[in-house]
Design a protein around this motif. Structure first.
Motif, PDB file in Angstrom:
ATOM      1  N   LEU A  17       0.614  -1.163  -0.022  1.00  0.00           N
ATOM      2  CA  LEU A  17      -0.159  -0.067   0.196  1.00  0.00           C
ATOM      3  C   LEU A  17       0.682   1.251   0.119  1.00  0.00           C
ATOM      4  O   LEU A  17       0.418   2.446  -0.386  1.00  0.00           O
ATOM      5  CB  LEU A  17      -0.949  -0.125   0.944  1.00  0.00           C
ATOM      6  N   GLU A  18       1.905   1.036   0.601  1.00  0.00           N
ATOM      7  CA  GLU A  18       2.972   2.098   0.644  1.00  0.00           C
ATOM      8  C   GLU A  18       4.206   2.000   0.327  1.00  0.00           C
ATOM      9  O   GLU A  18       4.599   0.791   1.005  1.00  0.00           O
ATOM     10  CB  GLU A  18       2.776   3.087   1.843  1.00  0.00           C
ATOM     11  N   ARG A  19       5.317   2.818  -0.030  1.00  0.00           N
ATOM     12  CA  ARG A  19       6.529   2.510  -0.334  1.00  0.00           C
ATOM     13  C   ARG A  19       7.390   3.860  -0.029  1.00  0.00           C
ATOM     14  O   ARG A  19       6.792   4.747  -0.293  1.00  0.00           O
ATOM     15  CB  ARG A  19       6.740   2.204  -2.002  1.00  0.00           C
ATOM     16  N   ASN A  20       8.504   3.656   0.357  1.00  0.00           N
ATOM     17  CA  ASN A  20       9.701   4.962   0.423  1.00  0.00           C
ATOM     18  C   ASN A  20      10.043   5.307  -1.060  1.00  0.00           C
ATOM     19  O   ASN A  20       9.629   4.596  -1.788  1.00  0.00           O
ATOM     20  CB  ASN A  20      10.714   4.831   1.349  1.00  0.00           C
TER      21      ASN A  20
ATOM     22  N   GLU B 238       0.144  15.515  -7.834  1.00  0.00           N
ATOM     23  CA  GLU B 238       1.068  16.563  -7.755  1.00  0.00           C
ATOM     24  C   GLU B 238       0.496  17.939  -8.566  1.00  0.00           C
ATOM     25  O   GLU B 238       0.671  19.086  -8.165  1.00  0.00           O
ATOM     26  CB  GLU B 238       2.083  16.118  -8.900  1.00  0.00           C
ATOM     27  N   GLU B 239      -0.433  17.659  -9.585  1.00  0.00           N
ATOM     28  CA  GLU B 239      -0.903  18.646 -10.234  1.00  0.00           C
ATOM     29  C   GLU B 239      -2.354  19.399  -9.792  1.00  0.00           C
ATOM     30  O   GLU B 239      -2.750  20.460  -9.871  1.00  0.00           O
ATOM     31  CB  GLU B 239      -1.242  18.246 -11.889  1.00  0.00           C
ATOM     32  N   GLU B 240      -3.149  18.434  -9.190  1.00  0.00           N
ATOM     33  CA  GLU B 240      -4.518  18.799  -8.663  1.00  0.00           C
ATOM     34  C   GLU B 240      -4.516  18.819  -7.406  1.00  0.00           C
ATOM     35  O   GLU B 240      -5.398  19.375  -6.534  1.00  0.00           O
ATOM     36  CB  GLU B 240      -5.349  17.675  -9.192  1.00  0.00           C
ATOM     37  N   GLY B 241      -3.218  18.533  -6.436  1.00  0.00           N
ATOM     38  CA  GLY B 241      -3.200  18.477  -5.048  1.00  0.00           C
ATOM     39  C   GLY B 241      -4.017  17.551  -4.434  1.00  0.00           C
ATOM     40  O   GLY B 241      -4.378  17.888  -3.138  1.00  0.00           O
ATOM     41  N   LEU B 242      -4.542  16.593  -4.902  1.00  0.00           N
ATOM     42  CA  LEU B 242      -5.459  15.715  -4.158  1.00  0.00           C
ATOM     43  C   LEU B 242      -4.749  14.840  -3.130  1.00  0.00           C
ATOM     44  O   LEU B 242      -3.269  14.583  -3.599  1.00  0.00           O
ATOM     45  CB  LEU B 242      -5.913  14.516  -5.117  1.00  0.00           C
ATOM     46  N   LEU B 243      -5.001  14.375  -2.086  1.00  0.00           N
ATOM     47  CA  LEU B 243      -4.238  13.373  -1.242  1.00  0.00           C
ATOM     48  C   LEU B 243      -5.362  12.008  -1.298  1.00  0.00           C
ATOM     49  O   LEU B 243      -6.338  12.178  -0.896  1.00  0.00           O
ATOM     50  CB  LEU B 243      -4.510  14.050   0.214  1.00  0.00           C
ATOM     51  N   LEU B 244      -4.427  11.120  -1.916  1.00  0.00           N
ATOM     52  CA  LEU B 244      -4.964   9.866  -2.019  1.00  0.00           C
ATOM     53  C   LEU B 244      -4.669   9.051  -0.920  1.00  0.00           C
ATOM     54  O   LEU B 244      -3.764   8.905  -0.326  1.00  0.00           O
ATOM     55  CB  LEU B 244      -4.635   9.195  -3.351  1.00  0.00           C
ATOM     56  N   THR B 245      -5.919   8.338  -0.565  1.00  0.00           N
ATOM     57  CA  THR B 245      -5.692   7.129   0.539  1.00  0.00           C
ATOM     58  C   THR B 245      -4.745   6.085  -0.195  1.00  0.00           C
ATOM     59  O   THR B 245      -4.555   6.178  -1.164  1.00  0.00           O
ATOM     60  CB  THR B 245      -6.910   6.490   0.942  1.00  0.00           C
ATOM     61  N   PRO B 246      -3.998   5.211   0.977  1.00  0.00           N
ATOM     62  CA  PRO B 246      -3.318   4.304   0.280  1.00  0.00           C
ATOM     63  C   PRO B 246      -3.958   3.446  -0.450  1.00  0.00           C
ATOM     64  O   PRO B 246      -5.178   3.010  -0.281  1.00  0.00           O
ATOM     65  CB  PRO B 246      -3.051   3.479   1.975  1.00  0.00           C
ATOM     66  N   PHE B 247      -3.410   3.135  -1.490  1.00  0.00           N
ATOM     67  CA  PHE B 247      -3.864   2.190  -2.562  1.00  0.00           C
ATOM     68  C   PHE B 247      -2.890   1.266  -2.946  1.00  0.00           C
ATOM     69  O   PHE B 247      -1.613   1.077  -2.486  1.00  0.00           O
ATOM     70  CB  PHE B 247      -4.391   2.775  -3.681  1.00  0.00           C
ATOM     71  N   GLU B 248      -3.545  -0.018  -3.507  1.00  0.00           N
ATOM     72  CA  GLU B 248      -2.515  -1.148  -3.868  1.00  0.00           C
ATOM     73  C   GLU B 248      -1.572  -1.037  -5.122  1.00  0.00           C
ATOM     74  O   GLU B 248      -1.997  -0.444  -5.927  1.00  0.00           O
ATOM     75  CB  GLU B 248      -3.686  -2.272  -4.382  1.00  0.00           C
ATOM     76  N   ARG B 249      -0.301  -1.241  -4.752  1.00  0.00           N
ATOM     77  CA  ARG B 249       0.721  -0.674  -5.508  1.00  0.00           C
ATOM     78  C   ARG B 249       1.515  -1.966  -6.157  1.00  0.00           C
ATOM     79  O   ARG B 249       2.392  -1.558  -7.159  1.00  0.00           O
ATOM     80  CB  ARG B 249       1.759   0.334  -4.984  1.00  0.00           C
ATOM     81  N   ASN B 250       0.751  -3.172  -5.534  1.00  0.00           N
ATOM     82  CA  ASN B 250       1.562  -4.380  -6.323  1.00  0.00           C
ATOM     83  C   ASN B 250       0.804  -4.704  -7.394  1.00  0.00           C
ATOM     84  O   ASN B 250      -0.283  -5.399  -7.533  1.00  0.00           O
ATOM     85  CB  ASN B 250       1.736  -5.390  -5.361  1.00  0.00           C
ATOM     86  N   LEU B 251       1.386  -4.880  -8.570  1.00  0.00           N
ATOM     87  CA  LEU B 251       0.532  -5.274  -9.981  1.00  0.00           C
ATOM     88  C   LEU B 251       0.275  -6.872  -9.820  1.00  0.00           C
ATOM     89  O   LEU B 251      -0.819  -7.166 -10.387  1.00  0.00           O
ATOM     90  CB  LEU B 251       1.710  -5.057 -11.070  1.00  0.00           C
TER      91      LEU B 251
END
Length: 317
Positions: free
Chosen positions: A49-52, A143-156
């Motif tokens: 869900l999150e990475r450095n 980055e452009e719209e300034g949205l703060l996304l909740t943690p989402f699945e990043r593993n394909l």
């Protein structure tokens, strides 16, 4: 021990998934998917869900099939506070406006189209490219719209598993907390499943329904009925505890296996109602037993297959 509404509870008992598997094997079902590419990979199914920043950079580079060579004395400073600063500067009204304007972009990543002529290698590359585009779009929104996304699945690999399950299934079940179902219900998952098969049934299973009075269950039944959403009320805790108590009785009497009538008896006792009262209540608000739930799933799956076109591969499975 687990927790149920803040209280300790037993984690043993009947698992719906295991019960479905036993029915499936006993009935001799099981389609043949040998002709369908699934891009099955060995391992890699850990949810991320999150990475450095460094891990994220390397993961994106791998998706893009690129390599990076480190050079000494040429440091690059990457700021991680840009989206935080933007969020602090934007007013709540502007953030809400941006969220509404980009809501259609916040969707489940789709699997690229493929057919029998697509090789596994080609599909693997297409999936990586499509997933990379999806990730870049989300990064752009931050980055452009300034949205703060909740943690989402990043593993394909996790998304690939979802794609495979959706392609192979006849019914898609979303298990949600009955106390606040709309927070967990994904309308986009329903849309995605219908994109794959227009006849594929979707079902929302409202767990922890034993914590809701019947009047509240009736209100939710009205809500879902008015929107044409199939649903059912369920309590994993009650079903599991009823099975455990019936099994305890069976062991005490030396019979070995829990009697079905004892499981049902304890099920209604745990709900705090008489069996006749539950059976006589409206089917719209009834808390289903394991067998009733399995019957409902099989009914919806058969309905989806029968409604499919003649060339739909599910009709041959």
């Amino acid at each position: 021990m687990g927790k149920h509404n803040g209280k300790s509870r037993s984690t043993g008992g009947t698992k719906v998934g295991a019960a479905l598997t036993r029915r499936h094997k006993g009935g001799g079902g099981g389609g043949n998917f040998a002709d369908r590419h699934t891009t099955d990979m060995a391992g890699g199914m850990q949810s991320i869900l999150e990475r450095n920043d460094l891990d994220e950079l390397m993961a994106m580079a791998e998706l893009a099939d690129r390599d990076f060579t480190a050079e000494r004395y040429q440091p690059v400073v990457v700021s991680t506070s840009a989206h935080t600063a933007l969020a602090a500067e934007q007013s709540a009204a502007k953030r809400t406006e941006a969220e509404q304007r980009n809501a259609h972009k916040l969707h489940i990543p789709r699997r690229p189209e493929w057919d029998a002529s697509t090789t596994p290698e080609q599909l693997d590359a297409q999936e990586k490219a499509s997933f990379l585009d999806w990730r870049r779009q989300l990064a752009h929104l931050e980055e452009e719209e300034g949205l703060l996304l909740t943690p989402f699945e990043r593993n394909l690999e996790v998304w690939r598993q979802l794609w495979r399950v959706l392609e192979r299934s006849d019914i898609v079940v979303q298990v949600v907390d009955a106390r606040d179902p709309l927070t967990y219900f994904s309308q986009d998952l329903v849309a995605f499943s219908h994109e794959l098969h227009p006849t594929k049934n979707s079902f929302i299973l409202l767990n922890k329904a034993d914590l809701l009075p019947e009047a509240v269950r009736a209100a939710w039944a009205d809500y879902f009925d008015s929107r044409g959403i199939k649903y059912g009320f369920w309590s994993a805790y009650v079903a599991s505890e009823a099975q455990a108590r019936a099994k305890h009785d069976a062991n005490a009497y030396g019979s070995g296996s829990a009697a079905a009538e004892d499981v049902v008896k304890y099920f209604y006792e745990l709900l705090g109602i008489k069996q006749q009262q539950q059976q006589g209540s409206s089917s719209r608000t009834k808390v289903l037993t394991v067998e009733e739930l399995l019957d409902r799933f099989e009914e919806l799956a058969l309905e989806a297959v029968e409604a499919a076109e003649d060339d739909d591969p599910r009709r041959a499975d």
